[in-house]
Write an enzyme that holds these catalytic residues in place. Structure first.
Site, short mmCIF file in Angstrom:
data_model
loop_
_atom_site.label_atom_id
_atom_site.label_comp_id
_atom_site.label_asym_id
_atom_site.label_seq_id
_atom_site.Cartn_x
_atom_site.Cartn_y
_atom_site.Cartn_z
N LYS A 79 0.82 -1.19 0.00
CA LYS A 79 0.00 0.00 0.00
C LYS A 79 0.87 1.26 0.00
CE LYS A 79 -3.07 -2.38 3.20
NZ LYS A 79 -3.37 -2.54 4.61
N GLY A 80 2.09 1.10 0.51
CA GLY A 80 2.94 2.26 0.78
C GLY A 80 3.21 3.15 -0.42
N GLU A 118 8.00 2.73 -5.66
CA GLU A 118 8.02 2.14 -4.32
C GLU A 118 8.26 3.23 -3.28
OE1 GLU A 118 7.13 0.18 -2.22
OE2 GLU A 118 8.34 -1.62 -2.09
N ASP A 119 7.81 2.96 -2.06
CA ASP A 119 8.01 3.95 -0.99
C ASP A 119 9.44 3.95 -0.46
OD1 ASP A 119 7.72 1.42 0.17
OD2 ASP A 119 6.06 1.97 1.47
N ASP A 156 14.78 -1.14 1.49
CA ASP A 156 15.44 -1.43 2.76
C ASP A 156 16.46 -2.55 2.52
OD1 ASP A 156 15.60 -1.18 5.61
OD2 ASP A 156 14.26 -2.89 5.85
N PHE A 210 13.75 4.01 11.42
CA PHE A 210 12.42 3.59 11.00
C PHE A 210 11.57 4.83 10.76
CE2 PHE A 210 8.24 1.77 10.96
CZ PHE A 210 8.47 0.62 10.24
N VAL A 211 11.04 4.96 9.55
CA VAL A 211 10.31 6.18 9.19
C VAL A 211 8.86 5.89 8.82
CG1 VAL A 211 12.34 7.51 8.49
CG2 VAL A 211 11.20 6.03 6.82
N ASP A 242 4.11 3.05 6.98
CA ASP A 242 3.36 2.86 8.23
C ASP A 242 4.21 2.30 9.35
OD1 ASP A 242 3.51 0.20 6.84
OD2 ASP A 242 2.38 -0.43 8.60
N ARG A 245 0.30 6.39 7.74
CA ARG A 245 0.50 6.45 6.29
C ARG A 245 0.11 7.81 5.71
NH1 ARG A 245 1.57 1.28 4.21
NH2 ARG A 245 0.57 -0.44 5.30
P1 IMP Z 1 12.85 -4.78 1.70
O1 IMP Z 1 13.60 -3.77 0.88
O2 IMP Z 1 12.53 -6.04 0.99
O3 IMP Z 1 13.54 -5.04 3.02
O4 IMP Z 1 11.43 -4.24 2.11
C1 IMP Z 1 11.04 -2.97 1.99
C2 IMP Z 1 9.67 -2.84 2.62
O5 IMP Z 1 9.78 -2.84 4.06
C3 IMP Z 1 9.08 -1.49 2.26
O6 IMP Z 1 8.29 -1.58 1.11
C4 IMP Z 1 8.27 -1.15 3.50
O7 IMP Z 1 6.98 -1.72 3.41
C5 IMP Z 1 9.01 -1.82 4.63
N1 IMP Z 1 9.90 -0.87 5.33
C6 IMP Z 1 11.24 -0.85 5.32
N2 IMP Z 1 11.75 0.16 6.05
C7 IMP Z 1 10.67 0.83 6.54
C8 IMP Z 1 10.53 2.01 7.37
O8 IMP Z 1 11.48 2.67 7.83
N3 IMP Z 1 9.25 2.38 7.65
C9 IMP Z 1 8.15 1.71 7.19
N4 IMP Z 1 8.25 0.62 6.40
C10 IMP Z 1 9.49 0.17 6.09
MG MG Z 2 6.14 -1.41 1.02
#
Ligand code: IMP
Ligand code: MG
Length: 174
Positions: free
Chosen positions: A41-42, A97-98, A101, A150-151, A157, A163
């Site tokens: 959803k982000g 993408e939001d 990570d 963590f943001v 969210d 959100r």
């Molecule tokens: P990754 O890159 O596979 O670890 O996953 C990224 C997903 O983790 C993002 O799309 C977010 O949904 C979630 N995520 C990672 N860091 C944060 C944060 O700081 N705040 C909120 N959601 C996060």
């Molecule tokens: Mg996400």
């Protein structure tokens, strides 16, 4: 609530950056079939704002994925919860993408989508936490590189909340 939100990037900073990204994307995709794919959803909040800053006739679609295993499973496979409505074959796909990570979600997703033979596939993220990367991902457009914090806000969210904040904030536990 045992947490408070500290502003990290103001509404004005975020909007100015999205305007810049929109201009760059407009330049880069002029004459192409730009197809935006929003990761739910982000990504919704960023995608709607970004698409309004792109002065090209774009098409949009949505996808929801869930990542298996957080740390326990090194393969980090993703499962499609909601697939795209339309085929992407021959289209110039830009994933919106939001935040990136560990990179697991996006590296898996990009591999899956490449099998559907788009003309091109690129990635645009509002936020990037490079220090957290476990799997390499090539990110073509980045709004802000941020430290390992963590943001929330602008789609992101904490336990499904915050959100709708119009800025990016850091969660501070009290
Ligand atoms: P990754 O890159 O596979 O670890 O996953 C990224 C997903 O983790 C993002 O799309 C977010 O949904 C979630 N995520 C990672 N860091 C944060 C944060 O700081 N705040 C909120 N959601 C996060
Ligand atoms: Mg996400």
């Amino acid at each position: 609530m045992a947490e408070r939100i500290e502003v990290l990037l103001s509404e004005e900073e975020v909007e100015r950056k999205i305007q810049e990204l929109g201009e760059r994307i407009t330049e880069d995709y002029t004459g192409k079939n730009l197809h935006l794919i929003c990761i739910l959803k982000g990504g919704v909040f960023f995608m709607t704002e970004l698409s309004r800053r792109i002065t090209l006739p774009v098409t949009i679609d949505f996808m929801a994925v869930s990542s298996y295993g957080d740390g326990t499973e090194s393969s980090g496979r993703v499962r499609i919860v909601k697939d795209l409505d339309e085929a992407i074959e021959g289209k110039d796909v830009l994933i919106v993408e939001d935040i990136i990570d560990s990179g697991r979600t996006l590296s898996n997703l990009i591999e899956m989508l490449k099998n559907r033979r788009p003309a091109s596939i690129k990635l645009c993220t509002l936020l990037d936490k490079p220090e957290r990367r476990v799997v390499p991902v090539e990110v073509d457009y980045v709004g802000f590189r941020i430290p390992d914090e963590f943001v929330v806000g602008y789609g992101l969210d904490y336990k499904q909340r915050y959100r709708n904040l119009p800025y990016i904030g850091a969660v501070v536990q009290e």
